[in-house]
Design a protein around this motif. Structure first.
Motif, PDB file in Angstrom:
ATOM      1  N   ALA A   1      -6.332  -5.752  -5.014  1.00 54.04           N
ATOM      2  CA  ALA A   1      -7.091  -4.891  -4.101  1.00 54.04           C
ATOM      3  C   ALA A   1      -7.201  -3.474  -4.641  1.00 54.04           C
ATOM      4  CB  ALA A   1      -6.424  -4.868  -2.728  1.00 54.04           C
ATOM      5  N   THR A   2      -8.393  -2.871  -4.449  1.00 53.79           N
ATOM      6  CA  THR A   2      -8.607  -1.466  -4.833  1.00 53.79           C
ATOM      7  C   THR A   2      -8.744  -0.576  -3.605  1.00 53.79           C
ATOM      8  OG1 THR A   2     -10.981  -1.876  -4.990  1.00 53.79           O
ATOM      9  CG2 THR A   2      -9.693  -2.064  -7.024  1.00 53.79           C
ATOM     10  N   LYS A   3      -8.822  -1.215  -2.416  1.00 51.08           N
ATOM     11  CA  LYS A   3      -8.900  -0.476  -1.157  1.00 51.08           C
ATOM     12  C   LYS A   3      -8.036  -1.223  -0.149  1.00 51.08           C
ATOM     13  CE  LYS A   3     -12.524   1.913   1.286  1.00 51.08           C
ATOM     14  NZ  LYS A   3     -12.396   3.078   0.546  1.00 51.08           N
ATOM     15  N   CYS A   4      -7.187  -0.509   0.564  1.00 44.55           N
ATOM     16  CA  CYS A   4      -6.295  -1.140   1.537  1.00 44.55           C
ATOM     17  C   CYS A   4      -7.113  -1.606   2.743  1.00 44.55           C
ATOM     18  CB  CYS A   4      -5.221  -0.142   1.987  1.00 44.55           C
ATOM     19  SG  CYS A   4      -4.104  -0.838   3.224  1.00 44.55           S
ATOM     20  N   PRO A   5      -6.997  -2.881   3.132  1.00 43.68           N
ATOM     21  CA  PRO A   5      -7.755  -3.367   4.285  1.00 43.68           C
ATOM     22  C   PRO A   5      -7.195  -2.854   5.619  1.00 43.68           C
ATOM     23  CG  PRO A   5      -6.390  -5.112   3.410  1.00 43.68           C
ATOM     24  CD  PRO A   5      -6.242  -3.938   2.480  1.00 43.68           C
ATOM     25  N   HIS A   6      -5.989  -2.296   5.604  1.00 45.02           N
ATOM     26  CA  HIS A   6      -5.364  -1.834   6.843  1.00 45.02           C
ATOM     27  C   HIS A   6      -5.678  -0.362   7.119  1.00 45.02           C
ATOM     28  CE1 HIS A   6      -3.179  -5.621   6.952  1.00 45.02           C
ATOM     29  NE2 HIS A   6      -2.838  -5.412   5.684  1.00 45.02           N
ATOM     30  N   CYS A   7      -5.481   0.507   6.106  1.00 46.60           N
ATOM     31  CA  CYS A   7      -5.690   1.934   6.321  1.00 46.60           C
ATOM     32  C   CYS A   7      -6.919   2.468   5.594  1.00 46.60           C
ATOM     33  CB  CYS A   7      -4.445   2.721   5.914  1.00 46.60           C
ATOM     34  SG  CYS A   7      -4.112   2.725   4.135  1.00 46.60           S
ATOM     35  N   THR A   8      -7.615   1.616   4.879  1.00 49.23           N
ATOM     36  CA  THR A   8      -8.830   1.908   4.109  1.00 49.23           C
ATOM     37  C   THR A   8      -8.640   2.983   3.034  1.00 49.23           C
ATOM     38  OG1 THR A   8      -9.731   3.540   5.678  1.00 49.23           O
ATOM     39  CG2 THR A   8     -10.298   1.210   6.036  1.00 49.23           C
ATOM     40  N   SER A   9      -7.428   3.177   2.579  1.00 50.04           N
ATOM     41  CA  SER A   9      -7.167   4.138   1.515  1.00 50.04           C
ATOM     42  C   SER A   9      -7.618   3.556   0.177  1.00 50.04           C
ATOM     43  CB  SER A   9      -5.686   4.473   1.425  1.00 50.04           C
ATOM     44  OG  SER A   9      -5.233   5.033   2.618  1.00 50.04           O
ATOM     45  N   ASP A  10      -8.131   4.426  -0.696  1.00 48.68           N
ATOM     46  CA  ASP A  10      -8.473   4.005  -2.045  1.00 48.68           C
ATOM     47  C   ASP A  10      -7.164   3.896  -2.857  1.00 48.68           C
ATOM     48  OD1 ASP A  10     -11.227   3.854  -1.717  1.00 48.68           O
ATOM     49  OD2 ASP A  10     -11.458   6.013  -2.045  1.00 48.68           O
ATOM     50  N   LEU A  11      -7.022   2.781  -3.561  1.00 51.15           N
ATOM     51  CA  LEU A  11      -5.796   2.539  -4.348  1.00 51.15           C
ATOM     52  C   LEU A  11      -6.100   2.741  -5.823  1.00 51.15           C
ATOM     53  CD1 LEU A  11      -4.718  -0.728  -2.537  1.00 51.15           C
ATOM     54  CD2 LEU A  11      -3.881   1.577  -2.090  1.00 51.15           C
ATOM     55  N   GLU A  12      -5.124   3.195  -6.525  1.00 45.54           N
ATOM     56  CA  GLU A  12      -5.277   3.382  -7.969  1.00 45.54           C
ATOM     57  C   GLU A  12      -5.103   2.031  -8.660  1.00 45.54           C
ATOM     58  OE1 GLU A  12      -2.251   6.206  -8.608  1.00 45.54           O
ATOM     59  OE2 GLU A  12      -3.251   7.704  -7.365  1.00 45.54           O
ATOM     60  N   GLY A  13      -5.919   1.760  -9.640  1.00 37.46           N
ATOM     61  CA  GLY A  13      -6.032   0.517 -10.339  1.00 37.46           C
ATOM     62  C   GLY A  13      -4.819  -0.086 -10.861  1.00 37.46           C
TER      63      GLY A  13
ATOM     64  N   CYS B   1       0.863  -1.182   0.000  1.00 36.59           N
ATOM     65  CA  CYS B   1       0.000   0.000   0.000  1.00 36.59           C
ATOM     66  C   CYS B   1       0.902   1.235   0.000  1.00 36.59           C
ATOM     67  CB  CYS B   1      -0.898  -0.010   1.236  1.00 36.59           C
ATOM     68  SG  CYS B   1      -1.829   1.520   1.454  1.00 36.59           S
ATOM     69  N   PRO B   2       0.672   2.192  -0.907  1.00 35.91           N
ATOM     70  CA  PRO B   2       1.537   3.366  -0.967  1.00 35.91           C
ATOM     71  C   PRO B   2       1.376   4.289   0.257  1.00 35.91           C
ATOM     72  CG  PRO B   2      -0.256   3.576  -2.536  1.00 35.91           C
ATOM     73  CD  PRO B   2      -0.348   2.202  -1.958  1.00 35.91           C
ATOM     74  N   TYR B   3       0.324   4.095   1.028  1.00 33.58           N
ATOM     75  CA  TYR B   3       0.071   4.985   2.169  1.00 33.58           C
ATOM     76  C   TYR B   3       0.587   4.392   3.481  1.00 33.58           C
ATOM     77  CZ  TYR B   3      -2.874   7.047  -1.383  1.00 33.58           C
ATOM     78  OH  TYR B   3      -3.320   7.603  -2.555  1.00 33.58           O
ATOM     79  N   CYS B   4       0.189   3.140   3.802  1.00 36.37           N
ATOM     80  CA  CYS B   4       0.599   2.559   5.086  1.00 36.37           C
ATOM     81  C   CYS B   4       1.711   1.531   4.946  1.00 36.37           C
ATOM     82  CB  CYS B   4      -0.597   1.940   5.798  1.00 36.37           C
ATOM     83  SG  CYS B   4      -1.239   0.451   4.992  1.00 36.37           S
ATOM     84  N   LYS B   5       2.099   1.225   3.725  1.00 43.48           N
ATOM     85  CA  LYS B   5       3.191   0.298   3.413  1.00 43.48           C
ATOM     86  C   LYS B   5       2.905  -1.151   3.829  1.00 43.48           C
ATOM     87  CE  LYS B   5       5.623   3.728   1.902  1.00 43.48           C
ATOM     88  NZ  LYS B   5       5.470   4.107   0.535  1.00 43.48           N
ATOM     89  N   SER B   6       1.651  -1.494   4.072  1.00 39.44           N
ATOM     90  CA  SER B   6       1.268  -2.874   4.390  1.00 39.44           C
ATOM     91  C   SER B   6       1.214  -3.696   3.116  1.00 39.44           C
ATOM     92  CB  SER B   6      -0.108  -2.899   5.061  1.00 39.44           C
ATOM     93  OG  SER B   6      -0.081  -2.212   6.276  1.00 39.44           O
ATOM     94  N   GLU B   7       1.413  -4.994   3.250  1.00 37.92           N
ATOM     95  CA  GLU B   7       1.346  -5.888   2.100  1.00 37.92           C
ATOM     96  C   GLU B   7      -0.114  -6.291   1.893  1.00 37.92           C
ATOM     97  OE1 GLU B   7       3.912  -9.598   0.452  1.00 37.92           O
ATOM     98  OE2 GLU B   7       4.792  -7.952   1.566  1.00 37.92           O
ATOM     99  N   ILE B   8      -0.595  -6.092   0.653  1.00 38.27           N
ATOM    100  CA  ILE B   8      -1.988  -6.387   0.337  1.00 38.27           C
ATOM    101  C   ILE B   8      -2.062  -7.172  -0.955  1.00 38.27           C
ATOM    102  CG2 ILE B   8      -2.910  -4.376   1.556  1.00 38.27           C
ATOM    103  CD1 ILE B   8      -3.022  -2.915  -1.117  1.00 38.27           C
ATOM    104  N   ASP B   9      -3.240  -7.744  -1.211  1.00 39.10           N
ATOM    105  CA  ASP B   9      -3.449  -8.500  -2.443  1.00 39.10           C
ATOM    106  C   ASP B   9      -3.258  -7.602  -3.655  1.00 39.10           C
ATOM    107  OD1 ASP B   9      -5.634  -9.643  -4.610  1.00 39.10           O
ATOM    108  OD2 ASP B   9      -4.586 -11.222  -3.470  1.00 39.10           O
ATOM    109  N   ILE B  10      -2.719  -8.161  -4.720  1.00 38.57           N
ATOM    110  CA  ILE B  10      -2.399  -7.369  -5.904  1.00 38.57           C
ATOM    111  C   ILE B  10      -3.647  -6.819  -6.594  1.00 38.57           C
ATOM    112  CG2 ILE B  10      -2.340  -9.219  -7.632  1.00 38.57           C
ATOM    113  CD1 ILE B  10       0.455  -7.741  -8.376  1.00 38.57           C
TER     114      ILE B  10
END
Length: 136
Positions: free
Chosen positions: A124-136, A113-122
């Motif tokens: 994903a469109t929303k980070c499950p940790h910080c709930t930030s919207d991710l760009e596609g 995740c570019p915001y919280c730096k957590s590892e997420i599924d490739i």
């Protein structure tokens, strides 16, 4: 019946079956070489230690029966030699076949995740940790 013969012909002439047949024939011939090595070289060397003829090492029992430990020792030595040689040959063949192959890297399944730096599924469109919207 004709279809059965055609299917058998197709099966018997496949490369794998022919390769296996050649391998069995070469293996049998190589087994004779190992047996000769054991009986004519290794057994006499063992005989220098104790019994002059390993294959003649027997334990007498009642009624004229005997246990032939020498034959068992010879068979064990033959098996071990054959197993070691086959292991080395197969290991060399595997290495030779893998030389030209480039290892394929697996596609990544996660991203950061570019915001919280957590590892997420490739995907994903929303980070499950910080709930930030991710760009596609």
């Amino acid at each position: 019946m004709k279809k059965f013969i055609e299917e058998f012909k197709e099966f018997a002439l496949k490369g794998n079956v022919m390769d296996m047949a050649v391998g069995v024939i070469i293996g049998a011939a190589f087994g004779n070489i190992i047996t000769a090595l054991t009986e004519n070289v290794i057994n006499p060397l063992i005989g220098c230690i104790g019994n002059p003829e390993v294959t003649g090492f027997v334990i007498p029992l009642i009624k004229g029966q005997e246990i032939n430990l020498g034959a068992l020792i010879t068979a064990i030595i033959n098996f071990l030699l054959m197993a070691i040689v086959l292991f080395v040959v197969i290991k060399a063949m595997n290495k030779a076949t893998s030389i030209g192959k480039k290892k394929e890297e697996a596609a990544p399944t996660t991203k950061k995740c570019p915001y919280c730096k957590s590892e997420i599924d490739i995907a994903a469109t929303k980070c499950p940790h910080c709930t930030s919207d991710l760009e596609g």
